[in-house]
Design a protein around this motif. Structure first.
Motif, mmCIF file in Angstrom:
data_model
loop_
_atom_site.group_PDB
_atom_site.id
_atom_site.type_symbol
_atom_site.label_atom_id
_atom_site.label_comp_id
_atom_site.label_asym_id
_atom_site.label_seq_id
_atom_site.Cartn_x
_atom_site.Cartn_y
_atom_site.Cartn_z
ATOM 1 N N SER A 187 0.757 -1.164 -0.022
ATOM 2 C CA SER A 187 0.101 -0.041 -0.063
ATOM 3 C C SER A 187 1.134 1.286 0.083
ATOM 4 N N LEU A 188 2.014 1.211 0.160
ATOM 5 C CA LEU A 188 3.061 2.299 0.264
ATOM 6 C C LEU A 188 4.223 2.049 -0.917
ATOM 7 N N PRO A 189 3.665 2.149 -2.274
ATOM 8 C CA PRO A 189 4.722 1.700 -3.110
ATOM 9 C C PRO A 189 5.934 2.770 -3.312
ATOM 10 N N GLY A 190 7.038 2.134 -3.397
ATOM 11 C CA GLY A 190 8.414 2.941 -3.427
ATOM 12 C C GLY A 190 8.936 3.412 -2.237
ATOM 13 N N LYS A 191 8.057 3.104 -1.018
ATOM 14 C CA LYS A 191 8.599 3.689 0.278
ATOM 15 C C LYS A 191 9.228 2.514 1.025
ATOM 16 N N VAL A 192 10.373 2.581 1.619
ATOM 17 C CA VAL A 192 11.135 1.755 2.364
ATOM 18 C C VAL A 192 11.127 2.008 3.898
ATOM 19 N N LEU A 193 10.563 1.080 4.830
ATOM 20 C CA LEU A 193 10.467 1.352 6.189
ATOM 21 C C LEU A 193 11.823 0.640 6.795
ATOM 22 N N THR A 194 12.394 1.296 7.447
ATOM 23 C CA THR A 194 13.872 0.333 8.040
ATOM 24 C C THR A 194 13.675 0.694 9.472
ATOM 25 N N ALA A 195 13.793 -0.711 10.051
ATOM 26 C CA ALA A 195 13.798 -0.461 11.654
ATOM 27 C C ALA A 195 14.439 -1.672 12.063
ATOM 28 N N PRO A 196 15.076 -1.888 13.250
ATOM 29 C CA PRO A 196 15.984 -2.830 13.722
ATOM 30 C C PRO A 196 15.105 -4.231 14.234
#
Length: 361
Positions: free
Chosen positions: A215-224
């Motif tokens: 649902s969020l194309p092109g967006k990358v969520l980074t977390a540990p």
């Protein structure tokens, strides 16, 4: 047939028949046709990309189940659909409860009678009873001031969040401890995925994870990585892994699917290209370049497998040249040589295989 009989050579197409069936020797013409290519065994960091799929779920530590503290009938639903956002203290449902009415009357009677009839301890006990039944301090103070016990009790939201589920409708009768609502705080979500046993060797807490949501194309969520469950699922042989994601704009949806990439890197070790490794009876074998178009089959011991390389535990040394292209052709020639001497096609080496330590000198 009238033809002269001549002795056949041990290796067809080779200039000299090799004494060792593990050694395959090619002529210059054969080497040019087969296109054999080699690569050096080297020391470096082993890299592995782990790709997983999982579910976006709400934070269990911020999830509340709201149950009825008293039996009664649902008179009014202030929130009547799932997904509604509520603030802490907002009314959710109004219940008509004879038990609550009786407890309020007892409290009011003790207030009216004063300390001459009821001690402060008895009045405090009546107040504590109302708190147990779900009234707030403000509501109890209101009864004490007005001396009018209402027959209705209002259940309020214990926290700000989103209604995840609703179990009642207006007109329902509920008993004590029956579930009314579930509320979750969607400002922070969990990404949960299952990791198979081989992948667990590459995962650790604190490792960064890149999460991709359709649902969020092109967006990358980074977390540990926040937590790795030490208990394996007996059926799937997987462990649950949790990543905590901030969701201030509520763009992540509850229970939607997501994909993630974890790029893991092991400390420096001895590496051999994966394209050089063949399998014989479950044992890894490579062909080592001996020079002058001669290639020897050698059994090795491997550890973890990365994206392009494998960890060498024994059997090779740094600087050895191993065949990465054309190894299958050499393997076929070696099997023919073994068949010629009466050995099994999968038993590489009539002599003990050469062993080398993978530790740095």
């Amino acid at each position: 047939c009238g033809m002269a009989l001549v002795a056949a050579s041990g290796a067809t197409g080779a200039s000299d028949a090799p004494l060792d069936p593990n050694l395959v020797t090619l002529t210059s013409a054969q080497a040019a046709v087969t296109g054999v290519q080699t690569s050096l065994v080297r020391r470096g960091a082993l890299t592995r990309t782990v790709r997983v799929s999982g579910i976006i779920d709400d934070d269990d530590t911020r999830h509340r189940i709201l149950a009825a503290r008293v039996p009664g009938r649902i008179e009014k639903l202030h929130v009547n659909f799932v997904g509604a956002d509520v603030e802490a203290g907002a009314p959710l449902v109004t219940i008509f409860s004879p038990e609550m009415l009786t407890a309020q009357r007892e409290f009011v009677e003790r207030i009216k009678a004063g300390t001459a009839v009821f001690t402060l301890a008895e009045r405090s006990a009546a107040r504590e009873r109302l708190l147990e039944l779900g009234l707030t301090d403000e509501e109890i103070d209101s009864r004490e001031n007005t001396l009018k016990p209402p027959a209705m009790v209002t259940v309020r939201a214990p926290m700000s969040g989103t209604v995840v589920s609703r179990a009642v409708y207006e007109g329902n009768y509920v008993a004590a401890n029956d579930e009314l609502f579930q509320i979750g705080d969607f400002s922070r979500m969990w990404f949960v995925f299952d990791a198979y046993e081989p992948d667990l060797a590459w995962l650790r807490a604190g490792q960064p994870v890149e999460v991709h949501v359709p649902s969020l194309p092109g967006k990358v969520l980074t977390a540990p990585i926040d937590f790795i469950d030490p208990n394996l699922n007996e059926a799937s042989r997987t462990a649950r892994v949790r990543v905590v994601l901030d969701n201030p704009d509520r763009l992540l949806r509850h229970r939607q699917t997501a994909q993630a990439v974890v790029v893991a890197e092991a400390p420096e070790t001895l590496l051999v290209p994966r394209s050089a490794v063949l399998q014989h009876g479950g044992k890894p074998v490579v062909f080592v370049d001996r020079g002058r178009h001669a290639y020897a089959a050698r059994e090795i011991q491997l550890g973890r497998f990365g994206d392009r390389d494998a960890e060498v535990l024994s059997g090779l040394r740094e600087g050895d040249a191993v065949v990465t292209q054309g190894a299958l052709l050499l393997d076929g020639q070696a099997q023919l040589a073994h068949a010629a001497v009466g050995a099994s096609a999968h038993e590489l080496g009539t002599a003990p295989a050469e062993k080398y330590s993978a530790e740095a000198p």
